[in-house]
Design a protein around this motif. Sequence first.
Motif, PDB file in Angstrom:
ATOM      1  N   PRO A   6     139.823  -2.826   9.956  1.00  0.00           N
ATOM      2  CA  PRO A   6     138.274  -1.839  10.480  1.00  0.00           C
ATOM      3  C   PRO A   6     137.874  -1.454   8.762  1.00  0.00           C
ATOM      4  CG  PRO A   6     139.768  -1.522  11.853  1.00  0.00           C
ATOM      5  CD  PRO A   6     140.994  -2.669  11.129  1.00  0.00           C
ATOM      6  N   GLU A   7     137.059  -0.749   8.952  1.00  0.00           N
ATOM      7  CA  GLU A   7     136.255  -0.129   7.208  1.00  0.00           C
ATOM      8  C   GLU A   7     137.699   1.155   7.551  1.00  0.00           C
ATOM      9  OE1 GLU A   7     134.272  -0.481   4.817  1.00  0.00           O
ATOM     10  OE2 GLU A   7     133.803  -2.800   5.654  1.00  0.00           O
ATOM     11  N   THR A   8     137.088   1.746   9.053  1.00  0.00           N
ATOM     12  CA  THR A   8     137.643   2.928   8.956  1.00  0.00           C
ATOM     13  C   THR A   8     139.000   2.799   8.015  1.00  0.00           C
ATOM     14  OG1 THR A   8     138.267   3.044  10.846  1.00  0.00           O
ATOM     15  CG2 THR A   8     136.279   4.455  10.303  1.00  0.00           C
ATOM     16  N   ALA A   9     140.324   1.919   8.749  1.00  0.00           N
ATOM     17  CA  ALA A   9     141.535   1.656   8.584  1.00  0.00           C
ATOM     18  C   ALA A   9     141.348   1.938   6.535  1.00  0.00           C
ATOM     19  CB  ALA A   9     142.150   1.062   9.238  1.00  0.00           C
ATOM     20  N   ARG A  10     140.670   0.701   6.127  1.00  0.00           N
ATOM     21  CA  ARG A  10     140.280   0.764   5.317  1.00  0.00           C
ATOM     22  C   ARG A  10     140.335   1.786   4.451  1.00  0.00           C
ATOM     23  NH1 ARG A  10     136.087  -4.135   4.008  1.00  0.00           N
ATOM     24  NH2 ARG A  10     136.923  -5.506   6.406  1.00  0.00           N
ATOM     25  N   GLY A  11     139.538   2.627   4.951  1.00  0.00           N
ATOM     26  CA  GLY A  11     139.493   4.366   4.014  1.00  0.00           C
ATOM     27  C   GLY A  11     140.440   5.138   3.975  1.00  0.00           C
ATOM     28  N   TYR A  12     141.049   5.133   4.845  1.00  0.00           N
ATOM     29  CA  TYR A  12     142.326   5.386   4.903  1.00  0.00           C
ATOM     30  C   TYR A  12     143.635   5.502   4.343  1.00  0.00           C
ATOM     31  CZ  TYR A  12     140.924   7.832   9.097  1.00  0.00           C
ATOM     32  OH  TYR A  12     140.361   8.864  10.772  1.00  0.00           O
ATOM     33  N   LEU A  13     143.619   3.545   3.552  1.00  0.00           N
ATOM     34  CA  LEU A  13     144.690   3.407   3.607  1.00  0.00           C
ATOM     35  C   LEU A  13     144.198   2.842   1.789  1.00  0.00           C
ATOM     36  CD1 LEU A  13     145.841   0.668   5.731  1.00  0.00           C
ATOM     37  CD2 LEU A  13     146.838   3.168   5.337  1.00  0.00           C
ATOM     38  N   GLY A  14     142.834   3.213   1.021  1.00  0.00           N
ATOM     39  CA  GLY A  14     142.163   2.052   0.192  1.00  0.00           C
ATOM     40  C   GLY A  14     142.488   0.933  -0.282  1.00  0.00           C
ATOM     41  N   LEU A  15     142.676  -0.137   0.695  1.00  0.00           N
ATOM     42  CA  LEU A  15     142.997  -1.212   0.220  1.00  0.00           C
ATOM     43  C   LEU A  15     141.995  -1.672  -0.267  1.00  0.00           C
ATOM     44  CD1 LEU A  15     145.364  -2.273   4.179  1.00  0.00           C
ATOM     45  CD2 LEU A  15     146.352  -1.591   1.469  1.00  0.00           C
ATOM     46  N   LYS A  16     142.331  -2.649  -1.663  1.00  0.00           N
ATOM     47  CA  LYS A  16     141.479  -3.299  -1.750  1.00  0.00           C
ATOM     48  C   LYS A  16     141.832  -4.329  -1.916  1.00  0.00           C
ATOM     49  CE  LYS A  16     139.368  -0.462  -4.395  1.00  0.00           C
ATOM     50  NZ  LYS A  16     138.977   0.673  -3.398  1.00  0.00           N
ATOM     51  N   THR A  17     142.740  -5.223  -1.249  1.00  0.00           N
ATOM     52  CA  THR A  17     143.266  -6.974  -1.140  1.00  0.00           C
ATOM     53  C   THR A  17     143.807  -6.548  -0.123  1.00  0.00           C
ATOM     54  OG1 THR A  17     144.698  -7.341  -2.863  1.00  0.00           O
ATOM     55  CG2 THR A  17     142.549  -8.070  -2.807  1.00  0.00           C
ATOM     56  N   VAL A  18     143.894  -7.420   1.161  1.00  0.00           N
ATOM     57  CA  VAL A  18     145.450  -7.454   2.033  1.00  0.00           C
ATOM     58  C   VAL A  18     145.841  -8.628   2.079  1.00  0.00           C
ATOM     59  CG1 VAL A  18     146.599  -6.527   4.239  1.00  0.00           C
ATOM     60  CG2 VAL A  18     144.786  -5.361   3.115  1.00  0.00           C
ATOM     61  N   GLY A  19     147.776  -9.225   1.824  1.00  0.00           N
ATOM     62  CA  GLY A  19     147.527 -10.023   2.457  1.00  0.00           C
ATOM     63  C   GLY A  19     148.757 -10.664   3.321  1.00  0.00           C
ATOM     64  N   VAL A  20     148.994 -11.661   3.621  1.00  0.00           N
ATOM     65  CA  VAL A  20     149.515 -11.853   5.293  1.00  0.00           C
ATOM     66  C   VAL A  20     150.737 -10.963   5.577  1.00  0.00           C
ATOM     67  CG1 VAL A  20     151.165 -13.341   6.475  1.00  0.00           C
ATOM     68  CG2 VAL A  20     149.224 -13.848   5.091  1.00  0.00           C
ATOM     69  N   ALA A  21     151.810 -10.542   4.418  1.00  0.00           N
ATOM     70  CA  ALA A  21     152.715  -9.677   3.956  1.00  0.00           C
ATOM     71  C   ALA A  21     152.027  -8.534   4.550  1.00  0.00           C
ATOM     72  CB  ALA A  21     153.208  -9.209   3.390  1.00  0.00           C
ATOM     73  N   GLU A  22     151.188  -7.555   4.325  1.00  0.00           N
ATOM     74  CA  GLU A  22     149.760  -6.753   4.211  1.00  0.00           C
ATOM     75  C   GLU A  22     149.707  -5.962   5.853  1.00  0.00           C
ATOM     76  OE1 GLU A  22     150.748  -6.640  -0.275  1.00  0.00           O
ATOM     77  OE2 GLU A  22     150.491  -7.904   1.296  1.00  0.00           O
ATOM     78  N   PHE A  23     148.897  -7.473   5.820  1.00  0.00           N
ATOM     79  CA  PHE A  23     148.406  -7.179   7.092  1.00  0.00           C
ATOM     80  C   PHE A  23     149.232  -7.345   7.926  1.00  0.00           C
ATOM     81  CE2 PHE A  23     146.778  -9.837  10.801  1.00  0.00           C
ATOM     82  CZ  PHE A  23     145.820  -9.141  10.785  1.00  0.00           C
ATOM     83  N   PHE A  24     150.965  -8.218   8.321  1.00  0.00           N
ATOM     84  CA  PHE A  24     152.152  -7.962   9.732  1.00  0.00           C
ATOM     85  C   PHE A  24     152.195  -6.186   9.600  1.00  0.00           C
ATOM     86  CE2 PHE A  24     150.402 -11.694  10.450  1.00  0.00           C
ATOM     87  CZ  PHE A  24     151.181 -12.392  11.857  1.00  0.00           C
ATOM     88  N   SER A  25     152.457  -5.801   7.781  1.00  0.00           N
ATOM     89  CA  SER A  25     152.814  -4.659   7.236  1.00  0.00           C
ATOM     90  C   SER A  25     152.457  -3.655   8.318  1.00  0.00           C
ATOM     91  CB  SER A  25     153.754  -4.549   6.351  1.00  0.00           C
ATOM     92  OG  SER A  25     153.955  -5.173   5.345  1.00  0.00           O
ATOM     93  N   LEU A  26     151.199  -3.849   8.371  1.00  0.00           N
ATOM     94  CA  LEU A  26     150.277  -2.683   8.720  1.00  0.00           C
ATOM     95  C   LEU A  26     150.308  -2.879  10.107  1.00  0.00           C
ATOM     96  CD1 LEU A  26     146.896  -3.056   7.001  1.00  0.00           C
ATOM     97  CD2 LEU A  26     148.531  -1.068   7.054  1.00  0.00           C
TER      98      LEU A  26
END
Length: 160
Positions: free
Chosen positions: A78-98
């Motif tokens: 979600p946009e708000t979560a991206r803003g909190y985390l400052g993510l530009k790209t999310v791979g499979v590992a980052e997605f499951f990490s979240l």
Amino acid sequence: MKIMEFIDAAAHNKVIELVILAIVFDTVFGVLRAVKEKKFNSCAGIDGAIRKVAMLISLVFMLAIDMLIKINLIGFIPETARGYLGLKTVGVAEFFSLLYIAYEITSIFKNMALCGLPVKRVWASVRGFLSKYTDELPDTDELDGNSTTGSVEGHKQQER
């Protein structure tokens, strides 16, 4: 040289570092809770250890997938979560990490509350934040003292 790149990627991935930190905090508070209650629980027992090791092993495999295949799953965040985390790209590992971080945060606050720490307000805030994105949160019966988890009452004893 590919193995060194993999180790470097794993060692410097901030989201994976947050998973490891969450696992450590959850284990510490789970052990404190086990000491307080004088019994094993989901963090201080073998089930919790297996779950935590499985999370880390799965992240290693997903990081390998990310290195082989460049997948960007940013659209699932979600946009708000991206803003909190400052993510530009999310791979499979980052997605499951979240997802693992969200799971561990719920467990950390549950263990903190059951240890007697004054975190019920913080827990309510975290629960409110996470409930915007998932309905898979654990119930609060155990925190309220209404849980029958692990209860054997009402079950027949096994016949020989």
